[in-house]
Design an enzyme around this catalytic site. Structure first.
Site, PDB file in Angstrom:
ATOM      1  N   ASP A  30      -2.127  -8.103  91.199  1.00 50.35           N
ATOM      2  CA  ASP A  30      -2.288  -8.103  92.728  1.00 50.35           C
ATOM      3  C   ASP A  30      -1.616  -7.095  93.210  1.00 50.35           C
ATOM      4  O   ASP A  30      -1.016  -6.394  92.479  1.00 50.35           O
ATOM      5  CB  ASP A  30      -1.372  -9.500  93.080  1.00 50.35           C
ATOM      6  CG  ASP A  30      -1.945  -9.816  94.518  1.00 50.35           C
ATOM      7  OD1 ASP A  30      -1.913  -9.390  95.402  1.00 50.35           O
ATOM      8  OD2 ASP A  30      -2.242 -11.216  94.618  1.00 50.35           O
ATOM      9  N   TYR A 149     -17.315 -12.863 106.834  1.00 47.60           N
ATOM     10  CA  TYR A 149     -16.750 -13.548 105.742  1.00 47.60           C
ATOM     11  C   TYR A 149     -17.830 -14.089 104.890  1.00 47.60           C
ATOM     12  O   TYR A 149     -17.940 -14.180 103.500  1.00 47.60           O
ATOM     13  CB  TYR A 149     -15.654 -14.754 106.124  1.00 47.60           C
ATOM     14  CG  TYR A 149     -14.854 -15.192 105.033  1.00 47.60           C
ATOM     15  CD1 TYR A 149     -13.979 -14.746 104.238  1.00 47.60           C
ATOM     16  CD2 TYR A 149     -15.337 -16.429 104.490  1.00 47.60           C
ATOM     17  CE1 TYR A 149     -13.413 -15.298 103.021  1.00 47.60           C
ATOM     18  CE2 TYR A 149     -14.861 -17.178 103.340  1.00 47.60           C
ATOM     19  CZ  TYR A 149     -13.991 -16.550 102.580  1.00 47.60           C
ATOM     20  OH  TYR A 149     -13.299 -17.169 101.666  1.00 47.60           O
TER      21      TYR A 149
END
Length: 253
Positions: A30, A149
């Site tokens: 991450d 999105y």
């Protein structure tokens, strides 16, 4: 050996935990620190191998370095789960600025492309491996105020279908998992915004979402993780190019 991106929280953390429970060695990657994920996984699965890695998925060189270091240390890469994503601020397409478009596109599509490409290069040489990209039920249908999105997640789904065809001759499988509304901070943010737009309380918005799901509850990260374990396991070895809904029974037209 597995890599999971977006592993610092939410669905990514749930995927890392379940893979560790299944006995996989996992790199939790991450841009944000994965310390909490690592601590939780080691507490629940003390015997597991799990480590953290920093990656910026929108930068191809960063993802390439992550995959290269994993292969260098562990000799192979069996699974990558390209999970890192961001949710857009709810707004009409006509009101969407370039900056917001670029933010969503760079993480949700380019980030998945970068991870898929880096893994495919390694797995093509291995003649084995599994690439799982996290899409969304928003890939299957347009939703107002989420145009960008929806578009990025649809792009992930179609790219993965093409990737599956390219990689099949090398014994490598590629699939998309399409979660529905899943209990994460990302979903809570979206529901707060929608509650404001609809001029209702957050609690009413949550109930509205639950009422739209045939199974009557929000998804959980472990629901998504279970689908990934199946697709990555020998039981899923004849599945490739699929976009698997994990959404509590919502049916699309």
């Amino acid at each position: 050996m597995a890599i999971v991106t977006g592993a610092a929280r939410g669905v990514g953390r749930g995927i890392v935990l379940r893979l560790a429970q299944e006995g996989a060695r996992v790199v939790a990657a991450d841009l944000s620190p994965c310390d909490e994920t690592i601590d939780e996984v080691r507490k629940l699965v003390p015997e597991c191998y799990v480590c953290a890695a920093s990656v910026n998925v929108i930068e191809g060189e960063s993802v390439d370095a992550l995959v290269a270091s994993t292969v260098r240390e562990h000799d192979r890469l069996d699974l990558i789960v390209n999970n890192a994503a961001v949710v857009q601020t709810m707004m009409m397409l006509a009101d969407t600025p370039d900056k917001e478009f670029d933010r969503i596109f760079s993480v949700n599509f380019r980030g998945v492309f970068n991870g898929s490409r880096a893994a495919a290069r390694v797995m093509r040489e291995q003649k084995n491996g599994c690439i799982i990209n996290i899409g969304s039920w928003y890939a299957k249908q347009g939703f107002a105020n989420f145009a960008v999105y929806c578009a990025t997640k649809a792009a992930v789904m179609r790219m993965t279908e093409a990737l599956a065809l390219e990689m099949a001759p090398f014994g490598v499988r590629a699939n998309t998992v399409c979660p529905g509304n899943t209990e994460t901070e990302m979903l809570k943010k979206a529901m707060r915004e929608e509650a404001t737009l609809r001029n209702i309380t957050y609690e009413k918005q949550v109930q509205h979402v639950k009422d739209s799901i045939p199974l009557g509850r929000l998804g959980r990260p472990e629901d998504i993780a279970a689908a990934i374990v199946y697709l990555a396991s020998p039981e899923g070895e004849y599945i490739t190019g699929e976009a698997l809904n994990v959404n509590g029974g919502v049916i699309f037209s």
